[in-house]
Design a protein around this motif. Structure first.
Motif, PDB file in Angstrom:
ATOM      1  N   VAL A 141       0.883  -1.127  -0.318  1.00 31.31           N
ATOM      2  CA  VAL A 141      -0.005  -0.016  -0.153  1.00 31.31           C
ATOM      3  C   VAL A 141       0.818   1.237  -0.018  1.00 31.31           C
ATOM      4  CG1 VAL A 141      -1.729  -1.339   1.264  1.00 31.31           C
ATOM      5  CG2 VAL A 141      -0.076   0.399   2.430  1.00 31.31           C
ATOM      6  N   ASP A 142       0.085   2.445  -0.335  1.00 35.71           N
ATOM      7  CA  ASP A 142       1.022   3.879  -0.289  1.00 35.71           C
ATOM      8  C   ASP A 142       0.621   4.076   0.923  1.00 35.71           C
ATOM      9  OD1 ASP A 142       1.666   6.304  -0.531  1.00 35.71           O
ATOM     10  OD2 ASP A 142       0.438   6.816  -1.892  1.00 35.71           O
ATOM     11  N   PHE A 192      -1.063   7.826   2.174  1.00 39.63           N
ATOM     12  CA  PHE A 192      -2.604   7.996   2.337  1.00 39.63           C
ATOM     13  C   PHE A 192      -2.865   8.772   3.633  1.00 39.63           C
ATOM     14  CE2 PHE A 192      -6.805   6.287   2.268  1.00 39.63           C
ATOM     15  CZ  PHE A 192      -7.109   6.385   0.895  1.00 39.63           C
ATOM     16  N   VAL A 226      -4.684   8.997   6.039  1.00 39.14           N
ATOM     17  CA  VAL A 226      -5.190   8.454   7.195  1.00 39.14           C
ATOM     18  C   VAL A 226      -4.563   8.569   8.490  1.00 39.14           C
ATOM     19  CG1 VAL A 226      -7.339   7.490   5.765  1.00 39.14           C
ATOM     20  CG2 VAL A 226      -4.961   6.182   6.427  1.00 39.14           C
ATOM     21  N   MET A 251     -10.317   0.175   9.937  1.00 36.53           N
ATOM     22  CA  MET A 251     -10.747  -0.618   8.542  1.00 36.53           C
ATOM     23  C   MET A 251     -10.913  -2.121   8.957  1.00 36.53           C
ATOM     24  SD  MET A 251      -8.406   1.143   5.621  1.00 36.53           S
ATOM     25  CE  MET A 251      -8.468   2.919   5.361  1.00 36.53           C
ATOM     26  N   TYR A 265     -14.703  -2.553   9.759  1.00 39.64           N
ATOM     27  CA  TYR A 265     -15.725  -2.160   8.618  1.00 39.64           C
ATOM     28  C   TYR A 265     -16.675  -3.178   8.504  1.00 39.64           C
ATOM     29  CZ  TYR A 265     -13.160   2.252   7.201  1.00 39.64           C
ATOM     30  OH  TYR A 265     -12.657   3.434   7.269  1.00 39.64           O
ATOM     31  N   TRP A 320     -22.343  -1.357   5.426  1.00 40.07           N
ATOM     32  CA  TRP A 320     -22.363  -0.227   4.609  1.00 40.07           C
ATOM     33  C   TRP A 320     -22.831   1.217   5.007  1.00 40.07           C
ATOM     34  CZ3 TRP A 320     -20.767  -0.418  -0.648  1.00 40.07           C
ATOM     35  CH2 TRP A 320     -20.442  -1.847  -0.958  1.00 40.07           C
ATOM     36  N   LYS A 374     -22.515   3.486   7.121  1.00 42.17           N
ATOM     37  CA  LYS A 374     -22.616   3.861   8.596  1.00 42.17           C
ATOM     38  C   LYS A 374     -21.148   4.314   9.042  1.00 42.17           C
ATOM     39  CE  LYS A 374     -25.528   0.215   9.678  1.00 42.17           C
ATOM     40  NZ  LYS A 374     -25.523  -0.732  10.579  1.00 42.17           N
ATOM     41  N   VAL A 421     -17.949   5.258  11.559  1.00 41.32           N
ATOM     42  CA  VAL A 421     -17.433   4.278  12.422  1.00 41.32           C
ATOM     43  C   VAL A 421     -17.847   4.707  14.095  1.00 41.32           C
ATOM     44  CG1 VAL A 421     -15.274   3.463  13.576  1.00 41.32           C
ATOM     45  CG2 VAL A 421     -15.353   3.988  11.234  1.00 41.32           C
ATOM     46  N   LYS A 462     -16.276   5.821   3.948  1.00 42.79           N
ATOM     47  CA  LYS A 462     -15.393   4.724   4.590  1.00 42.79           C
ATOM     48  C   LYS A 462     -15.092   3.729   3.409  1.00 42.79           C
ATOM     49  CE  LYS A 462     -17.957   1.715   7.569  1.00 42.79           C
ATOM     50  NZ  LYS A 462     -19.234   1.527   6.628  1.00 42.79           N
ATOM     51  N   GLU A 463     -16.055   3.332   2.430  1.00 42.15           N
ATOM     52  CA  GLU A 463     -15.842   2.273   1.651  1.00 42.15           C
ATOM     53  C   GLU A 463     -14.860   2.733   0.655  1.00 42.15           C
ATOM     54  OE1 GLU A 463     -18.531   3.192   2.832  1.00 42.15           O
ATOM     55  OE2 GLU A 463     -19.562   1.405   3.896  1.00 42.15           O
ATOM     56  N   ALA A 473     -12.737   5.037   1.031  1.00 40.36           N
ATOM     57  CA  ALA A 473     -11.293   4.942   1.444  1.00 40.36           C
ATOM     58  C   ALA A 473     -10.644   3.679   1.737  1.00 40.36           C
ATOM     59  CB  ALA A 473     -11.355   5.501   2.952  1.00 40.36           C
ATOM     60  N   LEU A 474     -11.312   2.687   1.932  1.00 40.32           N
ATOM     61  CA  LEU A 474     -11.059   1.201   2.106  1.00 40.32           C
ATOM     62  C   LEU A 474     -10.383   0.796   0.794  1.00 40.32           C
ATOM     63  CD1 LEU A 474     -10.456  -1.198   3.845  1.00 40.32           C
ATOM     64  CD2 LEU A 474     -12.727  -1.911   3.069  1.00 40.32           C
ATOM     65  N   CYS A 501      -9.405   2.693  -1.836  1.00 42.81           N
ATOM     66  CA  CYS A 501      -8.427   3.138  -2.407  1.00 42.81           C
ATOM     67  C   CYS A 501      -6.924   2.986  -1.505  1.00 42.81           C
ATOM     68  CB  CYS A 501      -8.742   4.874  -2.278  1.00 42.81           C
ATOM     69  SG  CYS A 501      -9.897   5.549  -3.353  1.00 42.81           S
ATOM     70  N   PHE A 502      -7.033   2.736  -0.323  1.00 40.29           N
ATOM     71  CA  PHE A 502      -6.229   2.604   0.534  1.00 40.29           C
ATOM     72  C   PHE A 502      -5.524   1.416   0.389  1.00 40.29           C
ATOM     73  CE2 PHE A 502      -4.416   1.187   4.679  1.00 40.29           C
ATOM     74  CZ  PHE A 502      -3.184   1.752   4.414  1.00 40.29           C
TER      75      PHE A 502
END
Lengths: 276, 435
Positions: free
Chosen positions: A105-106, A109, A111, A119, A122, A127, A129, A131, B174-175, B177-178, B180-181
């Motif tokens: 991964v990069d 990012f 975050v 994550m 999740y 879907w 909602k 966190v 959230k989706e 971001a997940l 893409c990351f």
């Protein structure tokens, strides 16, 4: 076109093991994987015993990462089956956790460490909602378990490589799985991170989890793991470390790089790409 | 030059219905493009977006020819935009197919699709110009953009897309971001990565097609990518990134169209993109922590710290409590300090209270002497470590020590102490009371 291997070398160390059962968290049967038409794993059979720490070792290009990625459906299988507690991956997915390779991964990012660990929650959140506080608390306690709580709000590019690895580990813990796949978690980490990962592995085992780890450091295999899979395009040997982690098996795995299998794989790749 | 009152009138939507439409439309377009562009950037799809916009041209010409042949109004905008979207999507699918069925890398696949589709579009355009009876010239506007022709339905379209972009981001942040990351983790975790990708790509297609008329297919990619990269310089948080990128996009759409309304015969699309680039340039220079000014300032501060360390180390090792002007000159020559740098350096250690001015030069205070002792000790620790653990020959040690001694954190120093004492190597703490 699927590739059917015509050359099969016998897999040792499997003779006394039970056939795949509902007890085994992971059972792989006759799995062959080809990548860009080049076969990289031939006819893999393996049943993971429950509640063990299992290492996958082998030389570069042996197909260690490919093995776990194809179990998880990230790389299509040319043939064979994989079952989790006797179920398909789709059915068993909520009980499986995953730590990808850190380089995949990069890390620039936008975050924070906590965002990444969230994550892992999740799929419990579902879907659309946000966190909730409850899940944030859970994620924080996972960061705590890897000694990273104080870095929760740090942007992930400002963490060291070892700290990034621990964030990935914490995200997998947040998934609250029963079976974990970890791709090279020990690669290029500092001593503190290595200690933290080992501690987490032992705690997972105490809690009756099974962990399968792609590992590159042969020296630490007997210390860290109960079971080992020696892999070089096929399973050379698999079983308890005390049984199969022998110099003879290691020589078979690492010695003589260009085995008949590797040559055959090259030939298949050449033939299918048309330039002989 | 427009007068101040003209500028104010245009800025405050008082310069006529048509101008207002254009300003409102491009502002909304900028807002949508800024938000959606963040995800295109984070998914590493910037170039893909460029290919997508270029690939819209053949679709426009085909839609025109088909509707002419069928006798439908060939200037019907929805039909042309539908053609644009269809061929843009086909272009993206071609890239995926090339990646899947050949050994070409993504950059090559994008290059091929972009140029082939654009070429086909140009051929179609010249065919229309040579053969169609009327209305052909209007198609050129899709290449360079012609915001001035914007109509109320267009503005409604822009508004609709802006709302869709905000709503999608609100629902799926959230989706998105997940995926893409870490798409492989998302897939293993059970998320339908290709569906989420499709939604993100679909929004990009919407913005691109809506932007064709205003900024043109060559420049529309700038509206998507530049606000996102500019915003990235200001924040490390995803939600803030989306908001800032949206604001930068909307701001450049607004300012750009106002400027082009005030300066006759300046195409709005290009002016908007230039405005956007101006904001990016400003961000690159002035953004905190990631900007050039702040990076330069950090570098200067580090160099000041390192060179001051050298100064105090020199004093400590020669047991000096006063550094004379002559010594300072010698040291400057040895360390290659320019007179200006020396001046700044002295100011900085004076203000930190580590030296005081005396008649012959500068006298070290207790803080200054301690700093020298500390640096000296770090130097010794690291030197010992390299010799005993890294098998570096003693003659080679000094160079690498010089780089490291200034950046040793307290944590690393105690780690070094532990490691060395386990080998029986002790380096005494500097004795503060002896100064």
């Amino acid at each position: 076109m699927p590739v059917h291997p015509t050359i099969q070398e016998s897999s040792q160390g499997l003779a006394t093991r039970p056939e795949h059962s509902a007890n085994s968290p992971l059972s792989i049967h006759a799995m062959t994987v080809a990548y860009h038409r080049k076969p990289v794993l031939w006819d893999v059979d393996y049943d993971a015993p429950p509640n063990k720490l299992i290492a996958i070792v082998g030389p570069n290009g042996a197909g260690k990462s490919t093995l776990i990625k194809s179990c998880l459906g990230l790389i299509p299988r040319a043939s064979g089956q994989v079952e989790f507690w006797g179920l398909s991956y789709k059915q068993a997915r909520s009980r499986v956790g995953y730590v990808p390779q850190r380089e995949s991964v990069d890390w620039d990012f936008p975050v924070s460490a906590l965002d990444v660990v969230c994550m892992g929650r999740y799929r419990m959140i579902g879907w659309c909602k946000p966190v909730s506080k409850k899940h944030k608390e859970a994620a924080l306690s996972c960061l705590d378990q890897v000694g990273m709580r104080e870095f929760a709000n740090r942007q992930i590019s400002q963490l060291s490589g070892g700290q990034q690895q621990r964030v990935f580990l914490a995200r997998a813990l947040a998934q609250e799985a029963d079976l974990y796949f970890m791709d090279e978690p020990f690669a290029g980490v500092d001593a503190a991170t290595e200690r933290a990962i080992v501690q987490v592995l032992r705690k997972l085992k105490e809690n009756n989890k099974t962990v399968i780890v792609v590992h590159h450091d042969l020296q630490t295999v007997p210390d860290y793991f109960d079971e080992v899979i020696l892999l070089n395009m096929r399973v050379v040997a698999a079983g308890e470390v005390s049984d199969v982690f022998t110099s003879e098996n290691l020589h078979k795995t690492y010695g003589g790089r260009l085995t008949l299998l590797a040559e055959a794989a090259e030939a298949v790749a050449r033939a299918s790409s048309g330039n002989t | 030059m427009p007068s101040a009152s003209e500028i104010l009138q245009t800025l405050t939507f008082q310069s006529g219905y048509n101008t207002n439409l254009v300003i409102l439309g491009t502002t909304l377009l900028g807002l949508a493009a800024g938000i959606i562009g963040v995800f295109a950037l984070l998914r590493k799809r910037s170039l893909m977006t460029d290919a997508l916009s270029h690939a819209t041209l053949p679709g426009i010409t085909v839609a025109f020819l088909v509707s002419t042949a069928l006798g439908v109004n060939s200037k019907s905008l929805p039909l042309l935009l539908f053609g644009a979207a269809a061929s843009g999507i086909i272009g993206v699918l071609c890239i995926q197919a090339i990646l899947r069925f050949s050994r070409l890398r993504e950059d090559a696949a994008i290059g091929i699709v972009l140029s082939v589709f654009f070429g086909a579009g140009i051929v179609g355009l010249s065919y229309i110009q040579a053969n169609a009876a009327s209305g052909s010239a209007g198609l050129n506007k899709f290449i360079y953009g012609q915001a001035a022709t914007m109509q109320p339905p267009d503005v409604l379209l822009m508004g609709g897309i802006a709302v869709a972009a905000m709503l999608a981001t609100f629902l799926f942040l959230k989706e998105f971001a997940l995926v893409c990351f870490n798409d492989s983790f998302a897939q293993v975790d059970g998320w339908p990565v290709s569906v989420i990708d499709l939604v993100m790509m679909g929004l990009v297609v919407l913005v691109t097609v809506a932007g064709l008329q205003a900024v043109g297919l060559i420049l529309v990619v700038a509206m998507l990518i530049i606000p996102a990269v500019a915003a990235r310089l200001w924040t490390d948080r995803l939600l803030q990134l989306v908001i800032i990128a949206g604001l930068i996009g909307a701001g450049s759409g607004y300012l750009g169209s106002v400027i082009s309304a005030l300066l006759p015969r300046k195409p709005a699309g290009a002016v908007i993109v230039l405005t956007c680039s101006g904001i990016f340039l400003f961000s690159m220079i002035a953004a905190p922590s990631r900007g050039i000014i702040s990076a330069t300032w950090r570098r200067i501060r580090l160099r000041l710290q390192i060179e001051a360390d050298h100064l105090f180390e020199h004093a400590h090792e020669n047991a000096k409590f006063v550094i004379t002007q002559v010594e300072l000159k010698e040291l400057s020559q040895f360390r290659a300090w320019s007179p200006a740098f020396r001046w700044v350096l002295i100011r900085s250690i004076l203000s930190e209270g580590q030296v005081v001015r005396v008649s012959e030069g500068f006298e070290l205070t207790r803080a200054g002497a301690n700093r020298g002792a500390q640096v000296s000790r770090n130097h010794a620790l690291w030197e010992q470590y390299l010799m005993s653990y890294a098998d570096v020959a003693p003659s080679h040690v000094d160079w690498s020590v010089d780089q490291v001694e200034h950046v040793l954190s307290q944590e690393l120093v105690s780690e070094l102490e532990r490691t060395l004492s386990s080998r029986g190597i002790m380096i005494p703490q500097p004795n503060e009371s002896s100064v």
